[in-house]
Every structure is written in C-alpha cells, then in structure tokens.
Design an enzyme around this catalytic site. Structure first.
Site, short mmCIF file in Angstrom:
data_model
loop_
_atom_site.label_atom_id
_atom_site.label_comp_id
_atom_site.label_asym_id
_atom_site.label_seq_id
_atom_site.Cartn_x
_atom_site.Cartn_y
_atom_site.Cartn_z
N ARG A 167 2.19 -0.61 8.30
CA ARG A 167 2.77 0.14 7.19
C ARG A 167 3.28 1.46 7.76
O ARG A 167 2.84 1.92 8.82
CB ARG A 167 1.72 0.42 6.11
N LYS A 192 -5.53 0.74 4.73
CA LYS A 192 -5.96 1.13 3.39
C LYS A 192 -7.47 1.11 3.27
O LYS A 192 -8.13 0.25 3.84
CB LYS A 192 -5.35 0.18 2.35
N HIS A 260 9.55 -0.98 4.96
CA HIS A 260 8.50 -1.95 4.65
C HIS A 260 8.99 -3.38 4.84
O HIS A 260 8.19 -4.29 5.09
CB HIS A 260 7.99 -1.75 3.23
N ARG A 263 7.92 -4.84 8.06
CA ARG A 263 6.56 -5.41 8.03
C ARG A 263 6.60 -6.82 7.44
O ARG A 263 5.94 -7.74 7.94
CB ARG A 263 5.64 -4.49 7.22
N HIS A 286 -4.64 -7.41 5.26
CA HIS A 286 -4.80 -7.79 3.86
C HIS A 286 -6.27 -8.09 3.57
O HIS A 286 -6.92 -8.81 4.34
CB HIS A 286 -3.97 -9.02 3.53
N TYR A 295 3.85 -15.13 1.78
CA TYR A 295 4.83 -15.34 2.85
C TYR A 295 5.12 -16.82 3.07
O TYR A 295 6.17 -17.18 3.62
CB TYR A 295 4.36 -14.68 4.15
#
Length: 314
Positions: A167, A192, A260, A263, A286, A295
């Site tokens: 990110r 995150k 983004h 990514r 994730h 995806y």
C-alpha cells in the site's frame, strides 16, 4: 479534524468519553490515522443528526435510548445526501465502534446498534494496471518530474507498489535503515493494525531504490523515512497520487490507473501466472482470504474477455 467539533455537539460526559474512545482506537487498537479520521467523521455526523433529532446535544444516557428506528433514520438521512451503500456501511461501523466501547466502559445499551444492518453494497472489482503499463510506470525515463532524483524517487515507490504489492502508506513508512538494497531479498512491512509481514523483493525493485538513494540530495538518516519530498520532509502520499495522475495522462491510461491499482496488478498478475491464493493473501497482508478471492473474479473476467476476442466460435 472532526474531533474538535464534537465537543460542541456532545454533552460533557459524552465529550469526555469520546476522547477516551479515540485514545483507545489509536493506542490500544492501533488503527491507522486514516481509519481514526474516518470514524471521527462518522460519529460527528451521527451526533449532529441526534442533536437535531432529539433537540439537544446527546449524553451517554441518550445514546442508550437510541432505537433501531433512530439508526435507520440516520442512514436514510445520509442516503438523501447522496451517500452510497459502501459509505453507509462505514458510517455504521464507526458508530458501532463507539457503542461497543461505551458498552464496555460506561454501561451503554449497544443492542440497538447491533440490530441494524448496513445496506448491501455492490461488489466492485479492482482495476489492475496492465503489465506493459506497469513496466512503463516504474521506469524513471517515463517520468514527467523536472528533477532526476524525483523521477527516481517516484519510480522506486511505484516499483514497491507493483513489485511487492505494498500500500502507499506502507511504502512511505519504510525507514532508511530498512531499505531493501545491497541484494536484500526480503522486506519487513508494517501494515494495517500494526501487523507485520515479510515480502520478497525483486532485484529490479532493489536497483530502483538504490538509484533513488544515490540521486537524493538530502541526508537520509537511518531512523528517518526513506522517501523525501522536494523540501526534504517525509514524502506525502498525495504527491505520489499526483505523479500518477500526470503519468497516466501522458501514457494514455484510464482514470482507474492509480497507485493502488499497481497493488491490484501485483496480485492479479501473480494469480494469472499460477500463484497460490493463500500465498497472495499473505503477501498482501489481507486478514481474510475472502478479501483476496476477489482477484479470482478479476482473472476470470480477463480470461472471458480474451476468449471472446480470440475464440473462432465466440
């Protein structure tokens, strides 16, 4: 920031509780500054609605009296303001976060907040950058920057997004001492929620970073951010977004070509080349495999497009 305004529309006991909630999110939950700011806006909008709804700034006791019908009225008001389902879901998530905190610390009745469900949002597919376009974006020779070191810097950041699946915030948080250079084969990334992961580093990514370091006119101290702005301060994500906007115009790329999207391209191109979905999940950081599974839909869409264009019976 919305937090300063909340003191005006909340009763004193709730205003004090809001400050405790923010500290809890920032220090204990370690949510990102972006998430904290978004939750602040969500709660600010909700309390403004309740002030008009009840005729006075709400107290903690008043929040305990909120019914599901009141929450639905809030969401309906936001809908009339043109807000989509995805934003409504985030609005409700911010309000629920506060309700859960007050339930644990101040005895708030949070049951009504759990009873209301956010409207379902249509699932939009990511728009990855094509491989050929990604290669041009990470080439400093394609840059429109006036100075060679800024062109090298932007190319190095883009290389991290596409080559490592980072990110923007993750790439810009890398310290000089952690820069993947001198043949480094892996990079430790803090994502995150403060979660760390290890991502492999391609030689071409390492060379892009070495080129930037060699050209950067500022002293890069070991414990300072690797990427710098034109005046020597930490590089702002907005500058990378602007660089991408200029480049996509020059290269004829669609508006969906954002930082983004690099990514997204990392994940989609890995999957298309036979990459394992669970491994891609780990590389992207994730928390849930269901997030990564989107995806597979992107790849299926691309396969169908190729089939329709090339199959003689399509």
């Amino acid at each position: 920031m919305a937090g300063a305004e909340l003191l005006i529309i909340a009763a004193p006991d709730l205003a004090e509780a809001l400050e405790r909630w923010r500290r809890h999110l920032g220090l204990e939950r370690r949510v990102s500054p972006e998430t904290l700011e978004a939750y602040d806006r969500d709660v600010d909008q909700f309390l403004r609605f309740l002030t008009g709804h009840f005729g006075e700034p709400p107290t903690i006791a008043r929040l305990s009296e909120v019914r599901p019908a009141d929450l639905r009225a809030f969401l309906a008001r936001r809908r009339t303001e043109g807000v989509g389902a995805r934003t409504l879901g985030r609005n409700l998530a911010g309000v629920r976060s506060l309700a859960r905190f007050l339930e644990r610390r101040d005895g708030l009745n949070a049951a009504p907040y759990r009873a209301v469900h956010a409207p379902k949002a249509g699932r939009s597919l990511p728009h990855p950058v094509a491989a050929a376009a990604a290669r041009r974006l990470v080439d400093p020779a394609e840059s429109l920057a006036a100075e060679a070191w800024i062109a090298a810097r932007d190319a190095a950041v883009f290389a991290l997004l596409y080559g490592c699946g980072l990110r923007i915030a993750e790439a810009l948080s890398i310290l000089r001492r952690d820069a993947p250079i001198a043949g480094a084969r892996a990079l430790r990334v803090t994502g995150k929620g403060g979660k760390t992961r290890i991502v492999p580093v391609l030689p071409i990514v390492g060379r892009a970073i070495e080129d930037y370091i060699a050209r950067c006119p500022y002293a890069l101290d070991a414990d300072q951010p690797l990427f710098r702005g034109a005046k020597g301060g930490p590089l702002s994500p907005r500058l990378i977004q602007l660089a991408m906007e200029r480049l996509r115009g020059a290269l004829g790329l669609p508006d969906s070509a954002t930082p983004h999207a690099l990514r997204h391209a990392f994940a989609t191109h890995l999957l298309g080349a036979g990459g394992d979905l669970r491994t891609i999940q780990e590389l992207l950081g994730h928390a849930s495999l269901s997030t990564t599974q989107i995806y597979t839909e992107v790849d299926s869409v691309r396969l169908l497009e190729v089939w329709q264009k090339t199959h003689p019976r399509a």
